[in-house]
Design a protein around this motif. Structure first.
Motif, PDB file in Angstrom:
ATOM      1  N   LYS A 106       0.837  -1.211   0.000  1.00  0.00           N
ATOM      2  CA  LYS A 106       0.000   0.000   0.000  1.00  0.00           C
ATOM      3  C   LYS A 106       0.864   1.251   0.000  1.00  0.00           C
ATOM      4  O   LYS A 106       0.576   2.210  -0.716  1.00  0.00           O
ATOM      5  CB  LYS A 106      -0.940  -0.014   1.198  1.00  0.00           C
ATOM      6  N   LEU A 107       1.947   1.240   0.785  1.00  0.00           N
ATOM      7  CA  LEU A 107       2.846   2.390   0.826  1.00  0.00           C
ATOM      8  C   LEU A 107       3.523   2.594  -0.530  1.00  0.00           C
ATOM      9  O   LEU A 107       3.610   3.714  -1.028  1.00  0.00           O
ATOM     10  CB  LEU A 107       3.885   2.219   1.927  1.00  0.00           C
ATOM     11  N   GLU A 108       3.985   1.519  -1.135  1.00  0.00           N
ATOM     12  CA  GLU A 108       4.625   1.631  -2.453  1.00  0.00           C
ATOM     13  C   GLU A 108       3.644   2.142  -3.505  1.00  0.00           C
ATOM     14  O   GLU A 108       4.004   2.959  -4.350  1.00  0.00           O
ATOM     15  CB  GLU A 108       5.228   0.290  -2.862  1.00  0.00           C
ATOM     16  N   LEU A 109       2.414   1.670  -3.447  1.00  0.00           N
ATOM     17  CA  LEU A 109       1.398   2.159  -4.385  1.00  0.00           C
ATOM     18  C   LEU A 109       1.091   3.639  -4.150  1.00  0.00           C
ATOM     19  O   LEU A 109       0.844   4.380  -5.101  1.00  0.00           O
ATOM     20  CB  LEU A 109       0.118   1.335  -4.271  1.00  0.00           C
ATOM     21  N   ALA A 110       1.120   4.049  -2.893  1.00  0.00           N
ATOM     22  CA  ALA A 110       0.886   5.461  -2.576  1.00  0.00           C
ATOM     23  C   ALA A 110       1.980   6.325  -3.179  1.00  0.00           C
ATOM     24  O   ALA A 110       1.711   7.390  -3.740  1.00  0.00           O
ATOM     25  CB  ALA A 110       0.811   5.659  -1.061  1.00  0.00           C
ATOM     26  N   TYR A 111       3.231   5.872  -3.064  1.00  0.00           N
ATOM     27  CA  TYR A 111       4.332   6.592  -3.695  1.00  0.00           C
ATOM     28  C   TYR A 111       4.130   6.653  -5.212  1.00  0.00           C
ATOM     29  O   TYR A 111       4.323   7.708  -5.834  1.00  0.00           O
ATOM     30  CB  TYR A 111       5.677   5.913  -3.420  1.00  0.00           C
ATOM     31  N   ALA A 112       3.762   5.525  -5.803  1.00  0.00           N
ATOM     32  CA  ALA A 112       3.565   5.485  -7.261  1.00  0.00           C
ATOM     33  C   ALA A 112       2.487   6.475  -7.683  1.00  0.00           C
ATOM     34  O   ALA A 112       2.630   7.185  -8.678  1.00  0.00           O
ATOM     35  CB  ALA A 112       3.197   4.068  -7.704  1.00  0.00           C
ATOM     36  N   TRP A 113       1.414   6.529  -6.922  1.00  0.00           N
ATOM     37  CA  TRP A 113       0.319   7.448  -7.227  1.00  0.00           C
ATOM     38  C   TRP A 113       0.777   8.900  -7.071  1.00  0.00           C
ATOM     39  O   TRP A 113       0.546   9.733  -7.944  1.00  0.00           O
ATOM     40  CB  TRP A 113      -0.862   7.171  -6.314  1.00  0.00           C
ATOM     41  N   ALA A 114       1.437   9.196  -5.970  1.00  0.00           N
ATOM     42  CA  ALA A 114       1.848  10.569  -5.679  1.00  0.00           C
ATOM     43  C   ALA A 114       2.912  11.071  -6.649  1.00  0.00           C
ATOM     44  O   ALA A 114       2.893  12.226  -7.057  1.00  0.00           O
ATOM     45  CB  ALA A 114       2.357  10.672  -4.239  1.00  0.00           C
ATOM     46  N   LEU A 115       3.833  10.187  -7.019  1.00  0.00           N
ATOM     47  CA  LEU A 115       4.922  10.573  -7.918  1.00  0.00           C
ATOM     48  C   LEU A 115       4.580  10.363  -9.390  1.00  0.00           C
ATOM     49  O   LEU A 115       5.335  10.800 -10.267  1.00  0.00           O
ATOM     50  CB  LEU A 115       6.185   9.768  -7.581  1.00  0.00           C
ATOM     51  N   ARG A 116       3.482   9.662  -9.619  1.00  0.00           N
ATOM     52  CA  ARG A 116       3.121   9.263 -10.988  1.00  0.00           C
ATOM     53  C   ARG A 116       4.269   8.522 -11.652  1.00  0.00           C
ATOM     54  O   ARG A 116       4.630   8.765 -12.807  1.00  0.00           O
ATOM     55  CB  ARG A 116       2.686  10.455 -11.823  1.00  0.00           C
ATOM     56  N   SER A 117       4.862   7.621 -10.864  1.00  0.00           N
ATOM     57  CA  SER A 117       6.023   6.861 -11.304  1.00  0.00           C
ATOM     58  C   SER A 117       6.100   5.575 -10.495  1.00  0.00           C
ATOM     59  O   SER A 117       5.644   5.524  -9.354  1.00  0.00           O
ATOM     60  CB  SER A 117       7.287   7.698 -11.067  1.00  0.00           C
ATOM     61  N   ASN A 118       6.721   4.560 -11.064  1.00  0.00           N
ATOM     62  CA  ASN A 118       6.901   3.317 -10.316  1.00  0.00           C
ATOM     63  C   ASN A 118       8.323   3.176  -9.790  1.00  0.00           C
ATOM     64  O   ASN A 118       8.757   2.085  -9.434  1.00  0.00           O
ATOM     65  CB  ASN A 118       6.499   2.106 -11.163  1.00  0.00           C
ATOM     66  N   ASP A 119       9.058   4.286  -9.708  1.00  0.00           N
ATOM     67  CA  ASP A 119      10.443   4.248  -9.238  1.00  0.00           C
ATOM     68  C   ASP A 119      10.580   3.728  -7.807  1.00  0.00           C
ATOM     69  O   ASP A 119      11.601   3.146  -7.461  1.00  0.00           O
ATOM     70  CB  ASP A 119      11.087   5.638  -9.320  1.00  0.00           C
ATOM     71  N   LYS A 120       9.598   3.945  -6.967  1.00  0.00           N
ATOM     72  CA  LYS A 120       9.670   3.522  -5.567  1.00  0.00           C
ATOM     73  C   LYS A 120       9.083   2.119  -5.349  1.00  0.00           C
ATOM     74  O   LYS A 120       9.039   1.643  -4.231  1.00  0.00           O
ATOM     75  CB  LYS A 120       8.931   4.511  -4.666  1.00  0.00           C
ATOM     76  N   ILE A 121       8.651   1.471  -6.427  1.00  0.00           N
ATOM     77  CA  ILE A 121       8.118   0.119  -6.316  1.00  0.00           C
ATOM     78  C   ILE A 121       9.292  -0.852  -6.330  1.00  0.00           C
ATOM     79  O   ILE A 121      10.125  -0.819  -7.222  1.00  0.00           O
ATOM     80  CB  ILE A 121       7.153  -0.209  -7.472  1.00  0.00           C
ATOM     81  N   SER A 122       9.342  -1.709  -5.335  1.00  0.00           N
ATOM     82  CA  SER A 122      10.437  -2.676  -5.229  1.00  0.00           C
ATOM     83  C   SER A 122      10.348  -3.710  -6.350  1.00  0.00           C
ATOM     84  O   SER A 122       9.254  -3.984  -6.854  1.00  0.00           O
ATOM     85  CB  SER A 122      10.388  -3.375  -3.875  1.00  0.00           C
ATOM     86  N   PRO A 123      11.474  -4.270  -6.730  1.00  0.00           N
ATOM     87  CA  PRO A 123      11.442  -5.340  -7.756  1.00  0.00           C
ATOM     88  C   PRO A 123      10.540  -6.505  -7.356  1.00  0.00           C
ATOM     89  O   PRO A 123       9.850  -7.069  -8.189  1.00  0.00           O
ATOM     90  CB  PRO A 123      12.907  -5.787  -7.853  1.00  0.00           C
ATOM     91  N   GLU A 124      10.521  -6.816  -6.060  1.00  0.00           N
ATOM     92  CA  GLU A 124       9.653  -7.891  -5.565  1.00  0.00           C
ATOM     93  C   GLU A 124       8.188  -7.576  -5.844  1.00  0.00           C
ATOM     94  O   GLU A 124       7.438  -8.440  -6.296  1.00  0.00           O
ATOM     95  CB  GLU A 124       9.878  -8.052  -4.060  1.00  0.00           C
ATOM     96  N   MET A 125       7.788  -6.342  -5.573  1.00  0.00           N
ATOM     97  CA  MET A 125       6.401  -5.952  -5.802  1.00  0.00           C
ATOM     98  C   MET A 125       6.094  -5.876  -7.301  1.00  0.00           C
ATOM     99  O   MET A 125       4.992  -6.202  -7.726  1.00  0.00           O
ATOM    100  CB  MET A 125       6.086  -4.615  -5.159  1.00  0.00           C
ATOM    101  N   LYS A 126       7.062  -5.442  -8.092  1.00  0.00           N
ATOM    102  CA  LYS A 126       6.846  -5.372  -9.532  1.00  0.00           C
ATOM    103  C   LYS A 126       6.582  -6.765 -10.097  1.00  0.00           C
ATOM    104  O   LYS A 126       5.766  -6.933 -11.014  1.00  0.00           O
ATOM    105  CB  LYS A 126       8.049  -4.746 -10.234  1.00  0.00           C
ATOM    106  N   LYS A 127       7.262  -7.773  -9.549  1.00  0.00           N
ATOM    107  CA  LYS A 127       7.043  -9.151  -9.996  1.00  0.00           C
ATOM    108  C   LYS A 127       5.620  -9.593  -9.713  1.00  0.00           C
ATOM    109  O   LYS A 127       5.001 -10.277 -10.527  1.00  0.00           O
ATOM    110  CB  LYS A 127       7.995 -10.086  -9.260  1.00  0.00           C
ATOM    111  N   LYS A 128       5.138  -9.235  -8.522  1.00  0.00           N
ATOM    112  CA  LYS A 128       3.778  -9.651  -8.131  1.00  0.00           C
ATOM    113  C   LYS A 128       2.760  -8.962  -8.990  1.00  0.00           C
ATOM    114  O   LYS A 128       1.730  -9.430  -9.298  1.00  0.00           O
ATOM    115  CB  LYS A 128       3.534  -9.348  -6.663  1.00  0.00           C
TER     116      LYS A 128
END
Length: 86
Positions: free
Chosen positions: A64-86
């Motif tokens: 949820k925190l990583e998704l919040a960063y993605a939403w706020a930044l309009r970027s997936n830079d803060k999404i961990s590789p583990e989460m990107k896999k999922k």
């Protein structure tokens, strides 16, 4: 409701599951509030609180925190590789 960026369904789902999210209900609310305001500094403080808390945080809350960063930044830079896999 969308005018205020308020997720009614998510809110009531949390209320219904309050016993399972009890200890993390406040953090979840803080994340949602910071996300809706696109407040990166607040998200950074929450992240620090999670990292320094010494409490085992469930995976869904980290996601949820990583998704919040993605939403706020309009970027997936803060999404961990583990989460990107999922």
């Amino acid at each position: 409701m969308s005018v205020h960026h308020f997720d009614v369904t998510g809110f009531f789902a949390q209320i219904n599951n309050q016993s399972s999210t009890g200890p993390f209900f406040e953090l979840t609310s803080e994340i949602t509030f910071a996300q809706n305001r696109r407040d990166i500094k607040a998200l950074d403080k929450i992240k620090q609180k999670i990292e320094d808390g010494g409490v085992q945080v469930p995976q869904w809350l980290k996601f949820k925190l990583e998704l919040a960063y993605a939403w706020a930044l309009r970027s997936n830079d803060k999404i961990s590789p583990e989460m990107k896999k999922k």
